[in-house]
Enzyme design. Structure first.
Site, mmCIF file in Angstrom:
data_model
loop_
_atom_site.group_PDB
_atom_site.id
_atom_site.type_symbol
_atom_site.label_atom_id
_atom_site.label_comp_id
_atom_site.label_asym_id
_atom_site.label_seq_id
_atom_site.Cartn_x
_atom_site.Cartn_y
_atom_site.Cartn_z
ATOM 1 N N MET A 303 0.809 -1.215 0.000
ATOM 2 C CA MET A 303 0.000 0.000 0.000
ATOM 3 C C MET A 303 0.844 1.267 0.000
ATOM 4 O O MET A 303 0.327 2.361 -0.126
ATOM 5 C CB MET A 303 -0.896 0.024 1.243
ATOM 6 C CG MET A 303 -2.099 -0.882 1.194
ATOM 7 S SD MET A 303 -3.162 -0.529 -0.227
ATOM 8 C CE MET A 303 -3.649 1.152 0.126
ATOM 9 N N ARG A 304 2.167 1.116 0.193
ATOM 10 C CA ARG A 304 2.975 2.316 0.362
ATOM 11 C C ARG A 304 2.936 3.214 -0.876
ATOM 12 O O ARG A 304 2.880 4.438 -0.768
ATOM 13 C CB ARG A 304 4.417 1.964 0.700
ATOM 14 C CG ARG A 304 5.138 3.133 1.352
ATOM 15 C CD ARG A 304 6.624 2.911 1.402
ATOM 16 N NE ARG A 304 7.036 1.999 2.444
ATOM 17 C CZ ARG A 304 7.271 2.368 3.696
ATOM 18 N NH1 ARG A 304 7.099 3.618 4.046
ATOM 19 N NH2 ARG A 304 7.661 1.502 4.592
ATOM 20 N N ALA A 305 2.918 2.603 -2.049
ATOM 21 C CA ALA A 305 2.896 3.389 -3.291
ATOM 22 C C ALA A 305 1.639 4.256 -3.343
ATOM 23 O O ALA A 305 1.700 5.441 -3.678
ATOM 24 C CB ALA A 305 2.945 2.458 -4.493
#
Ligand SMILES: [Zn+2]
Length: 687
Positions: A303-305
Site C-alpha cells: 500500500m505504500r505506493a
C-alpha cells in the site's frame, strides 16, 4: 514573513533557482520539503550531473525552523518531545506530559525559550561509524571525570531537517539498518556503554546514487517516497545554459548569488504558502480511487505506493495553490512516486513509461468528474483502504507483462533458454579475511561490524576509544601519574581503538559454459536459473559481477566487471547456447578478466564461479588444454565449480576433476539453492 534570508548573512552556495535543466528533481525536492510525510527523495543518475549541488542548494529556500533554545535535538517549542534527553522542556500546550523515568536535568517550570534556526542539511558520509550517526557516550569525559554524558550524533542534528546521503547505495548495511529504524520510528535509540537514550529523529531523507555502482537494498529503496532519474541534457541549448551559469558563478559567487535574490525569495515564500495550505487540501474519494487504479495498473507492491502518491498529489496541489486535488496533481505524483515501485523485479529499467501512465490515467475514473463526492475528505481522513485495488475490476488486465522478466515460466520456442523463478542462493565466499570494500559477502577488516581486537591510536588519528582496552592500558599508570581524585587519569597515549571485522564485497566472475554439451534447453534453463539466483545474491551483497561465456569456437566477455547486476541478468537471458565446448578458452578469458580487474581495483578480491559439466570438445587436444589452463589458475583465485552434469545415465565426473585441478570448491547444480547444504563455504580452510 519567515522566508529565508531575512536579516541573516546570505550563504554563498549555488542558488537553487539557478539550477538549469533539472526541473523534475527540483519539483521532487520542493514537494518533499512542503510535505515531509512523503518520505524523502532518491536521486539516481550518472556522475557529473550536479545532483549534490541541487540538494545542497535546497536549504537556502526553506523557511527557518522554530526550536527550543539550547536543545541539541531541535525540539519544537509548540510540542517538545516528552522524552527529549535535553528536556523536559515546559510548554504551554503539554505541561504534564513527562514520562516516568526520564532523567530531569532541567527543573520543571522553566519557561521554554524559543528561537528560529535556519533549515539544516546534515550530510551523512558513506563511511560514517554507527557512533557518529547515533551518537554515543562521551567516553573520554566518562573516563576522566566519571560522568555519563551522551554526545548526540548526526540523526539528532538532522531532526526536523534534511538528512543527505551521497552515494547512498554504498552505505554500509549496518548504517542502512540504523537509518531504516530511525525512519520507521521517527526516533533514534541508543542502548550501550551505559547510555540509554531515545530522541526524536524526524528528517527528510535525500539520497543520491549512481546505479552503475550498485543497486540499493529493496527495503531502503522503498523508504524513499520519491525517485528522480537525472541525466545530463542532450539538448545543446540546455548544456550551454548549464555551462554559462556554472562559469558565471565561479567567476563571481557573490555577484551571481545576489542576482538570484528575487527568484530565491519568491520560491521561499511559495514553499511557506504551500506548507500553510497543505492541511486544507481536499483529496476526494474519486481522486483516491484514481490513485488506487493507477497503482494497480503499474502492479506495485503493498500500500505504500498508493499512500505516497496520495500525499504527493496533495503536496502538489498545495504547491500549485489549489485546495482540491486534480488530475494534474495525480499525474505529477505518479511520475515521482511510482518508478521505483512499479514491479517486483529489481532488474527492470528505471523511470516510468509515460505512455503507460497516460493510458492508466485514461482508464481510471478522473477525480474532477464529481468533486462534490466527499467534501469532508481531507488528506488525513478516510483511509484509502476502502478503495483498495482489488475492486478495480480484474487486476491482471491492465498490467502489461514484463518483456524480459526472469519470472517467466512458459517455454517459448527458439534456442534461448529462459530462466525460471530465481531462488535464494547459498553463500559462496572468498576464504580468509580481506581488507576490501564494504559489502556483504566475505569476511573483511572494516570500520563497521563486529569488534575483533584493538590497537593503539596513532598520533593525530581520530577515532572513538575502545573502552576496556583503553582502561586496561591506563590503569597501571595511575599511581605513577600521581592520581588522587576519583576520576581516572587517561592520557592520549593510553587510547586504544577497536579493530572491527565486517564483510567485504567481492568481484564475482561467472564463467558459464553455453555450449551444446550442456544438454537440453531444459537443462540450460536450470543453469540460467542457478546463475540468476547467484546474481540476485550478488545484487543484495553489493558485489561487482562479470560474465564470461564459452561456446562454439571461443570465449566471450559477455559483461566486463560492473555493479550492474541487471545488465548481467539481461546478457544471460539473451545468451544463445549450442556448438562445441572451448573450456580452455573460457578459463583463459576469465583469467584475463581477473588480471585486469586486479589492476583496476586491487582491494576487491575475486571469486570465480565456473558453471560447466567439465567437458571440453573444441579441438582434439581440448581436454588437455583445459587441464593446463585450470592448472595455471589453480590456487591463484578462490573458485567454485558448479557441476552441471545431469544425474541420469553414465556420469563422467569431469567437472569434479576440473575442480580438483583448479583446487576449487565443487558444487552440484542442485545445491546452489540455499539450505540444500548446511556446510558454509566461508568457514572452510584456504585451499
Ligand atoms: Zn528537546
Amino acid at each position: 514573513m519567515s522566508a529565508a534570508g531575512a536579516g541573516r548573512a546570505r550563504p554563498q552556495g549555488f542558488p537553487f533557482t539557478a539550477v538549469v535543466g533539472m526541473d523534475e528533481l527540483q519539483l521532487a525536492l520542493v514537494l518533499a520539503a512542503v510535505s515531509p510525510a512523503i518520505g524523502g527523495v532518491l536521486i539516481r543518475g550518472e556522475k557529473g550531473t550536479a545532483k549534490s549541488t541541487a540538494v545542497r542548494a535546497l536549504t537556502e529556500v526553506l523557511p527557518d525552523v522554530e526550536v527550543v533554545s539550547c536543545c541539541r535535538f531541535s525540539c519544537d517549542p509548540a510540542a517538545p518531545d516528552p522524552a527529549c534527553p535535553d528536556g523536559p522542556h515546559d510548554s504551554a500546550e503539554s505541561p504534564a506530559d513527562v514520562s516516568a523515568g526520564t532523567p530531569a536535568h532541567v527543573s520543571a517550570g522553566t519557561p521554554v525559550a524559543a528561537e528560529p534556526r535556519p533549515a539544516r542539511l546534515v550530510e551523512l558520509p558513506v563511511g560514517a561509524t554507527e557512533d557518529r550517526v547515533l551518537g554515543s557516550l562521551h567516553l573520554e569525559r566518562a573516563l576522566a571525570e566519571g560522568v555519563t554524558v551522551y554526545e548526540p550524533g548526526l540523526l539528532a542534528a538532522a531532526n526536523r531537517g534534511l538528512l543527505y546521503v551521497d552515494e547512498v547505495n554504498l552505505l554500509h548495511d549496518h548504517l542502512v539498518d540504523v537509518l531504516l529504524d530511525a525512519a520507521a520510528m521517527g526516533r533514534a535509540t541508543v542502548e550501550r556503554d551505559g547510555v540509554s537514550v531515545t530522541h526524536p529523529a524526524r528528517f527528510v531523507l535525500v539520497g543520491t546514487m549512481n546505479p552503475e555502482e550498485g543497486e540499493l537494498r529493496p527495503q531502503l529503496l522503498d523508504r524513499f517516497g520519491l525517485t528522480v532519474d537525472v541525466a545530463a541534457s542532450r539538448d545543446p541549448g540546455v548544456r550551454v545554459e548549464v555551462m554559462k551559469a556554472r562559469l558565471a558563478y565561479e567567476a563571481d559567487p557573490a555577484g551571481f548569488v545576489s542576482r538570484y535574490d528575487g527568484p530565491q525569495r519568491e520560491l521561499a515564500e511559495r514553499i511557506v504558502k504551500a506548507q500553510n495550505l497543505l492541511p486544507d487540501v481536499i483529496l476526494t474519494d474519486a481522486a483516491l480511487r484514481q490513485i488506487a487504479e493507477i497503482c494497480a495498473a503499474f502492479g506495485v507492491d503493498g500500500m505504500r505506493a498508493d499512500l505516497v502518491t496520495a500525499r504527493t498529489a496533495v503536496a502538489h496541489a498545495a504547491w500549485s495553490g489549489r485546495t482540491v486535488v486534480e488530475v494534474a496533481d495525480v499525474r505529477a505524483a505518479a511520475r515521482l512516486a511510482l518508478p521505483h515501485r512499479k514491479r517486483r523485479n529489481p532488474f527492470d529499467t528505471p523511470g516510468l513509461d509515460e505512455e503507460q501512465l497516460e493510458q492508466a490515467i485514461a482508464d481510471s475514473t478522473p477525480p474532477d468528474q464529481d468533486p462534490d463526492d466527499d467534501p469532508d475528505g481531507g488528506p488525513g481522513g478516510g483511509g484509502p483502504g476502502e478503495t483498495g485495488p482489488s475492486d478495480a475490476g480484474d487486476p491482471g488486465t491492465p498490467a502489461p507483462a514484463p518483456e524480459n522478466g526472469n519470472d517467466q515460466r512458459k517455454n517459448g520456442p527458439g534456442e534461448v533458454a529462459t530462466a525460471s523463478q530465481p531462488y535464494r542462493a547459498r553463500l559462496l565466499s572468498v576464504p580468509a579475511a580481506g581488507a576490501g570494500v564494504a559489502g556483504r559477502r566475505s569476511r573483511a577488516l572494516t570500520d563497521a561490524g563486529r569488534v575483533v581486537g584493538d590497537r593503539p591510536r596513532a598520533v593525530g588519528e581520530r577515532g572513538r576509544p575502545h573502552l576496556l582496552p583503553t582502561l586496561r592500558t591506563a590503569a597501571p599508570h595511575q599511581r605513577a601519574r600521581g592520581r588522587t581524585g576519583a576520576g581516572l587519569d587517561v592520557r592520549p597515549s593510553d587510547v586504544r581503538l577497536a579493530v572491527r571485522e565486517g564483510r567485504e564485497g567481492n568481484l564475482v566472475l561467472f564463467c558459464v559454459d553455453a555450449s551444446g554439451s550442456m544438454g537440453t534447453r531444459k537443462r540450460m534453463a536450470e543453469v540460467k536459473t542457478a546463475v540468476v539466483s547467484l546474481l540476485l545474491d550478488a545484487y543484495q551483497r553489493r558485489d561487482t559481477v562479470g560474465l564470461v561465456t564459452f561456446a562454439g569456437t571461443g570465449a566471450t566477455v559477455a559483461l566486463p566487471p560492473t555493479s550492474s547486476v541487471e545488465t548481467a541478468v539481461r546478457r544471460l537471458e539473451e545468451l544463445p547456447t549450442g556448438g562445441r565446448t572451448p573450456l580452455a578458452e573460457g578459463l583463459l578469458q576469465a583469467a584475463e578478466v581477473l588480471r585486469i580487474a586486479a589492476i583496476r581495483d586491487p582491494r576487491r578480491r575475486p571469486l570465480l564461479v565456473v558453471v560447466t559439466d567439465g567437458r571440453a570438445t573444441a579441438g582434439q587436444d581440448a581436454f588437455a588444454r583445459a587441464q593446463r589452463a585450470a592448472a595455471r589458475l589453480a590456487g591463484r583465485v578462490a573458485t567454485v565449480v558448479v557441476d552441471c552434469e545431469p544425474h541420469r545415465g553414465v556420469r563422467l565426473g569431469l567437472a569434479a576433476e576440473l575442480a580438483a585441478v583448479l583446487r576449487a570448491e565443487h558444487l552440484d547444480l542442485g545445491d546452489v539453492a540455499a539450505g540444500n547444504l548446511i556446510r558454509a563455504v566461508n568457514e572452510r580452510k584456504v585451499a
